[in-house]
Write an enzyme that holds these catalytic residues in place. Structure first.
Site, mmCIF file in Angstrom:
data_model
loop_
_atom_site.group_PDB
_atom_site.id
_atom_site.type_symbol
_atom_site.label_atom_id
_atom_site.label_comp_id
_atom_site.label_asym_id
_atom_site.label_seq_id
_atom_site.Cartn_x
_atom_site.Cartn_y
_atom_site.Cartn_z
ATOM 1 N N ASP A 7 -13.408 -32.908 19.823
ATOM 2 C CA ASP A 7 -13.087 -34.592 20.367
ATOM 3 C C ASP A 7 -11.958 -35.019 19.130
ATOM 4 O O ASP A 7 -11.789 -36.177 19.233
ATOM 5 C CB ASP A 7 -14.436 -35.231 19.609
ATOM 6 N N ASP A 41 -23.702 -33.669 20.952
ATOM 7 C CA ASP A 41 -23.317 -33.282 22.049
ATOM 8 C C ASP A 41 -22.427 -32.334 22.043
ATOM 9 O O ASP A 41 -21.784 -31.740 23.096
ATOM 10 C CB ASP A 41 -22.779 -34.426 22.590
ATOM 11 N N HIS A 42 -22.244 -31.545 20.843
ATOM 12 C CA HIS A 42 -21.302 -30.398 20.747
ATOM 13 C C HIS A 42 -21.997 -29.294 20.017
ATOM 14 O O HIS A 42 -21.664 -28.059 20.096
ATOM 15 C CB HIS A 42 -19.920 -30.828 19.759
ATOM 16 N N HIS A 86 -17.454 -29.925 15.473
ATOM 17 C CA HIS A 86 -18.048 -30.806 14.738
ATOM 18 C C HIS A 86 -19.444 -30.910 14.981
ATOM 19 O O HIS A 86 -20.160 -30.363 15.713
ATOM 20 C CB HIS A 86 -17.430 -31.871 14.925
ATOM 21 N N HIS A 136 -12.234 -37.576 13.300
ATOM 22 C CA HIS A 136 -13.347 -37.806 14.145
ATOM 23 C C HIS A 136 -14.532 -37.774 13.289
ATOM 24 O O HIS A 136 -15.612 -38.670 13.344
ATOM 25 C CB HIS A 136 -13.442 -37.055 15.502
ATOM 26 N N HIS A 183 -14.332 -33.025 26.439
ATOM 27 C CA HIS A 183 -14.974 -34.186 27.369
ATOM 28 C C HIS A 183 -13.987 -34.309 28.746
ATOM 29 O O HIS A 183 -12.791 -34.038 28.639
ATOM 30 C CB HIS A 183 -14.985 -35.535 26.794
ATOM 31 N N HIS A 230 -21.737 -33.500 15.810
ATOM 32 C CA HIS A 230 -22.334 -34.491 16.516
ATOM 33 C C HIS A 230 -22.981 -33.477 17.639
ATOM 34 O O HIS A 230 -22.593 -32.440 18.157
ATOM 35 C CB HIS A 230 -21.308 -35.337 17.386
#
Length: 325
Positions: free
Chosen positions: A193, A116-117, A112, A169, A231, A114
């Protein structure tokens, strides 16, 4: 008092939506990610957790601890020396693993949008000119070159990786399923996520019904499927699971193991989907004990999926409160 609580909740949701919009739709989100990256590199120069690769018959799965609790992954065809990166948020850490393994990066799979990915997509795709960047066209993946739809398959050497649409998400969230048949081993689910060890992601761009459908997609996979989440949330998630299902012995056994791992800063992935079915409350909305403890009962038309979605929504609300304590 109920009206005041409702008003406060509405205000909090409004503030949260505003923050989320800034993070996902403006450069402020990217700047925040860069700050996260710098802090994590300083705090965890060797990564937040110690991880071990899994080596199968000609295939290696290498977890890479990045940021403060994220995981990126390299999936390697060891015969062809070709690699696929999943959610490479720290390009420096992923590149170091590529060089250590002596492999060629040919594809990036993004679950996805975001940061942090997806934050490492630019640097890695520039460094590896023939590298393809895969993801959902609905999700605004940075530097996307090859859009994927539900059930599309990415082939790299002997690796066969299927994309599964799992919105909730984010609108275009995908998970990736590495088929175990070509290497006579277990299939591997890279869940981003959507699903964590004993947890699931927040529903930012969907509703409980959407997330339930996505989790049911995963529930349809085999018990021996290895779960590689986005995570390191295991200890916290299992703590919450103990609040809603205190007599679940499978959860208790897993918690003891996880606590031993975390005392030595060892990673907790992978688990298996069979394990997750036994203690992950977000995969257990069909369980009578949870329904009786937290659920609203069947919907007005006797719709079981409706009551499961309501239970999932309540679980997510309780989990958010649990985390804030």
């Amino acid at each position: 008092v109920p009206s005041l609580v409702h008003h406060t909740k509405r205000q909090m949701m409004s503030i949260y939506c505003y923050w989320y919009s800034l993070y996902t739709r403006t450069w402020l989100g990217y700047l925040f990610y860069r700050q996260q990256l710098r802090r994590a590199r300083n705090r965890y120069p060797k990564g937040h957790s110690k991880t071990q690769p899994r080596l199968f018959n000609g295939v290696k799965v290498l977890p890479i601890p990045v940021l403060s609790d994220n995981y990126s992954y390299l999936i390697i065809d060891t015969q062809a020396q070709l690699a696929v990166a999943v959610d490479p948020s720290d390009p420096r850490a992923v590149q170091a693993s590529i060089e250590k393994e002596g492999v060629t990066l040919v594809a990036i799979l993004c679950t996805h949008k975001h940061w942090d990915h997806s934050g490492g997509n630019r640097d890695l795709s520039r460094r590896h000119r023939d590298c393809r960047v895969y993801g959902s066209p609905q999700d605004g993946i940075p530097y996307l070159t090859h859009p994927l739809c539900h059930q599309d398959v990415v082939s790299v050497g002997r690796l066969q990786i299927r994309a599964l649409a799992t919105p909730g998400h984010t609108q275009g969230h995908l998970v990736y399923l590495l088929d175990g048949e070509p290497y006579k081993g277990p299939s591997c689910l890279f869940s981003g996520d959507l699903l964590f060890l004993s947890g699931c992601g927040r529903t930012f761009e969907g509703n409980a019904e959407t997330m339930l459908s996505s989790l049911d997609t995963v529930l349809g996979l085999g018990d021996d499927t290895l779960l590689w989440p986005g995570h390191e949330y295991a200890e916290e998630n299992l703590g919450f699971a103990g609040v809603v299902e205190p007599e679940n012995l499978a959860r208790e056994r897993k918690m003891q193991w996880v606590q031993r791992q975390r005392l030595e800063r060892k990673g907790t992935c992978p688990s298996t989907l069979g394990e997750e079915r036994s203690y992950n409350p977000f995969l257990r909305t069909h369980c009578l004990a949870l329904q009786e403890a937290l659920g609203p009962g069947p919907g007005p038309t006797g719709d079981d999926d409706c009551s499961r979605a309501q239970l999932l929504e309540e679980l997510r609300r309780l989990k958010d409160m649990h985390k804030s304590k």
